[in-house]
Enzyme design. Structure first.
Site, mmCIF file in Angstrom:
data_model
loop_
_atom_site.group_PDB
_atom_site.id
_atom_site.type_symbol
_atom_site.label_atom_id
_atom_site.label_comp_id
_atom_site.label_asym_id
_atom_site.label_seq_id
_atom_site.Cartn_x
_atom_site.Cartn_y
_atom_site.Cartn_z
ATOM 1 N N SER A 1 -12.876 -33.504 2.721
ATOM 2 C CA SER A 1 -13.242 -32.002 2.240
ATOM 3 C C SER A 1 -13.963 -32.177 0.979
ATOM 4 C CB SER A 1 -11.970 -31.213 2.310
ATOM 5 O OG SER A 1 -11.315 -31.395 3.343
ATOM 6 N N ILE A 2 -14.854 -33.077 0.696
ATOM 7 C CA ILE A 2 -15.553 -32.803 -0.455
ATOM 8 C C ILE A 2 -16.912 -32.435 -0.331
ATOM 9 C CG2 ILE A 2 -14.128 -34.327 -2.326
ATOM 10 C CD1 ILE A 2 -15.740 -36.692 -1.660
ATOM 11 N N GLN B 1 -14.490 -46.773 -7.434
ATOM 12 C CA GLN B 1 -14.545 -48.235 -7.441
ATOM 13 C C GLN B 1 -13.919 -48.689 -6.330
ATOM 14 O OE1 GLN B 1 -13.552 -50.301 -11.183
ATOM 15 N NE2 GLN B 1 -13.974 -48.297 -12.267
ATOM 16 N N CYS C 1 -19.081 -10.811 20.601
ATOM 17 C CA CYS C 1 -18.125 -11.204 21.671
ATOM 18 C C CYS C 1 -17.005 -10.542 21.876
ATOM 19 C CB CYS C 1 -17.978 -13.065 21.331
ATOM 20 S SG CYS C 1 -17.780 -13.972 22.742
ATOM 21 N N GLN D 1 -16.351 -6.617 23.234
ATOM 22 C CA GLN D 1 -15.309 -6.119 24.560
ATOM 23 C C GLN D 1 -14.367 -4.919 23.853
ATOM 24 O OE1 GLN D 1 -13.504 -10.085 25.598
ATOM 25 N NE2 GLN D 1 -15.733 -10.866 26.430
ATOM 26 N N HIS E 1 -22.973 -15.125 20.404
ATOM 27 C CA HIS E 1 -22.653 -15.288 18.793
ATOM 28 C C HIS E 1 -24.215 -15.475 18.180
ATOM 29 C CE1 HIS E 1 -18.327 -15.873 19.329
ATOM 30 N NE2 HIS E 1 -18.576 -16.421 20.558
ATOM 31 N N GLU F 1 -24.611 -15.345 15.184
ATOM 32 C CA GLU F 1 -24.343 -16.214 13.842
ATOM 33 C C GLU F 1 -24.732 -17.595 13.926
ATOM 34 O OE1 GLU F 1 -22.099 -15.095 15.939
ATOM 35 O OE2 GLU F 1 -20.098 -16.129 15.763
HETATM 36 N N1 GLN Z 1 -11.719 -14.048 24.364
HETATM 37 C C1 GLN Z 1 -13.201 -13.380 24.937
HETATM 38 C C2 GLN Z 1 -13.681 -14.341 26.286
HETATM 39 O O1 GLN Z 1 -13.347 -15.408 26.417
HETATM 40 C C3 GLN Z 1 -14.005 -13.614 23.946
HETATM 41 C C4 GLN Z 1 -14.507 -14.870 23.382
HETATM 42 C C5 GLN Z 1 -15.221 -14.890 21.965
HETATM 43 O O2 GLN Z 1 -15.205 -13.867 21.303
HETATM 44 N N2 GLN Z 1 -15.912 -16.138 21.833
HETATM 45 O O3 GLN Z 1 -14.561 -13.885 26.794
#
Ligand code: GLN
Length: 571
Positions: free
Chosen positions: A18-19, A196, A391, A395, A517, A519
């Site tokens: 973790s460095i 070292q 995701c 829902q 996703h 991101e």
């Molecule tokens: N649990 C939900 C599904 O399996 C959403 C999954 C998630 O958010 N990555 O569809």
């Protein structure tokens, strides 16, 4: 590039984990890429698990998903964010477990012709084969060995990278050892002894580091560097110091100032021009003095998930902020607290009375805390607060809309209730027959067609996109027309499978839910359009609630920073 031989940079870690070995590796990749080289990175994980996707995020952080559907170590996320020119894939991450699995199945097939199967050469050959595979067509391949030197599990990896030096030649290989130089308060000084010892350990495996990257709390002086150089048998200008930085995106600049990329190209006999680091400088400037102040984003989830599992997501929010020349503060809001107390007091407490400018519900699993998330989606919808559901977040928004607007009072997800007849979120057809515990998710990149005249289409500026998935459940097509009639807009679908990928609503400044996703595809230099636009909406909402008239995309506006919190309403 004048040469076509692939060069290898091996990165090992010492002293403690973790460095920031992964970040260091990613930053080195960024520097070499800025010099015009084609760079990739591979992460070798010493644990025995064959499927990292089933590992607990609390032990290993986020699962990073690649286009080709691999569930990988979060370090691959760093590589993709820092090295723009290459996309990570299955071949960029492998575990000891996968290596052994290949060797054992080779043996079962009779490939070894009855010979004794051993760590050397069979396991090490398989490791090298995988490294070469990932390095195909690449100028410089960074190879990061997980864990710290001396861990039992990583011995075959160290042996394999030791052998590689002989196979491809010393001028084509370089070893960088990342260590920690702790500051001992009682003595009032930095201590080099752990470094070292760690280098000694590495020497014991036949690996002599060319560069030592010393992580430290603050800058090391020349005396310490000289000492490390002398005791560890490394040239003085190859002792590179990386003190803590205020933003991870400063690390490439720090390493460059220390001469890291100069040393690497010298040692590997690569000729390149000086790197162009302007994009990194610009990002660091924005972090240090953002022209458009601060946006406060409430991230609503189960408390335990919030802190560890969303590396790419928090980074994507920061990237969205860079694109808006502002800063984001992420305010963690525990959805189970919302269930107990109602949303407003929880937001007030979490934001220390400052209120919030937007609400985000990230991906997640399981019924716990889901009612609180549904409440948050409804709150954002009715109070016209910018809302982004990712995701599981999509829902939750669909369930809320079904219950409150479409009159499906018992609406829920099949994930929460196996027997419901109002499962507006259902298990995907394709997943129904699969064992639920692993290998059963819809993973990786799928195309999505965007509907005309929707906010989403405007944000992307494209008709078709591809995004990465990791889920089992989907909007139930049996309820689609009912939801659509009630005003829910399905602004993106996967054409081939006719599955809903994106939702939005009318008469709201910014309300988008996505089944994928986004991101995972955002980078600091190239913010994902959804995050960029979401942060713009958050800034507008901030100014609105503060009574400031401004256009955040164009010029300095006085944000909520410095304004009197007593004048703020919660949202
Ligand atoms: N649990 C939900 C599904 O399996 C959403 C999954 C998630 O958010 N990555 O569809």
């Amino acid at each position: 590039m004048s040469h076509r031989t692939t060069k290898f940079v091996f990165v090992t870690g010492g002293v403690v984990s973790s460095i920031g070995k992964g970040l260091s590796c990613a930053s080195i990749g960024a520097l070499l890429e800025a010099r015009g080289l084609k760079v990739t990175a591979v992460k070798l994980d010493p644990y025995i698990n064959v499927d990292p996707g089933t590992m607990s995020p609390f032990q290993h952080g986020e699962v990073f998903v690649t286009d080709d559907g691999a569930e990988t170590d979060l370090d691959l996320g760093h590589y993709e964010r820092f090295i723009e020119g290459v996309r990570m894939a299955k071949r960029n991450n492998f575990t000891t477990g996968q290596v052994y699995e290949s060797v054992i199945s080779n043996e079962r097939r009779g490939d070894y012709l009855g010979g004794t199967v051993q760590v050397i050469p069979h396991v090490t050959d398989e490791i090298k084969r995988r490294i070469f595979q990932a390095a195909e067509g690449i100028d410089v391949c960074l190879v990061e060995i997980g864990g710290t030197v001396g861990d039992i599990e990583s011995l075959p990896f160290l042996e394999a990278i030791r052998q590689l030096r002989f196979e491809v030649g010393p001028e084509n290989t370089l070893y960088i050892h990342v260590t920690l130089v702790p500051y001992i308060k009682a003595a009032g000084e930095f201590k080099t002894k752990p470094t070292q010892h760690s280098v000694k350990e590495l020497l014991g495996f036949g690996i002599m580091p060319n560069i030592i990257l010393c992580r430290s709390e603050s800058k090391l002086d020349l005396k310490i560097k000289k000492k490390i150089s002398l005791f560890c048998n490394v040239a003085e200008n190859c002792v590179i110091n990386a003190p803590d930085v205020s933003t991870i995106y400063e690390l490439p600049l720090t390493l460059h100032a220390e001469g890291m990329d100069d040393r690497i190209v010298e040692l590997l006999h690569i000729w390149t021009g000086a790197p162009n680091l302007n994009p990194w400088k610009k990002i660091v400037n924005t972090v240090k003095s953002p022209a458009n102040g601060l946006a406060r984003i409430a991230m609503v989830g189960k408390y335990v998930d919030l802190t560890e599992s969303y590396k790419s997501l928090t980074e994507a929010l920061h990237h969205g902020a860079f694109a808006n020349d502002c800063k984001v503060e992420i305010i963690y809001v525990d959805s189970e607290e919302i269930e107990k107390e109602g949303i407003e007091p929880v937001i007030a407490r979490a934001s220390a009375g400052q209120g919030i400018d937007a609400i985000l519900i990230p991906g997640g699993f399981g019924v716990r805390g889901s009612e609180g998330k549904i409440t948050a989606a409804g709150y954002a919808r009715t109070k016209k607060i910018p809302f982004f559901g990712i995701c599981l977040g999509l829902q939750m928004a669909v369930i809320e809309y079904a219950r409150s607007v479409a009159g499906i009072k018992q609406a829920t997800s099949r994930e929460f209730d196996e027997n419901s007849n109002a499962a507006v979120i259902n298990l995907m057809e394709s997943q129904k027959h699969v064992d639920r515990k692993g290998g059963s998710m819809r993973l990786g990149a799928y195309p999505c067609a965007l509907k005309k005249d929707t906010l989403t289409r405007k944000v992307y500026g494209q008709k078709e996109i591809t995004e990465r998935h990791r889920h089992r459940f989907e909007v139930n097509n049996a309820f689609r027309s009912q939801l659509e009639q009630a005003g829910l807009i399905f602004s993106g679908v996967w054409p081939e499978g006719d599955l809903v990928e994106i939702i939005e609503i009318k008469d709201h400044p910014w309300f988008i839910g996505v089944q994928f996703h986004p991101e995972f595809k955002s980078t600091p230099k190239n913010s994902h359009p959804l995050f960029k636009s979401f942060i713009t909406a958050a800034l507008k909402h901030r100014d609105l609630r503060n009574g400031v008239k401004s256009d955040p995309s164009n010029g300095r506006s006085k944000g909520s920073e410095g304004s009197d919190p007593r004048q703020l309403t919660i949202a």
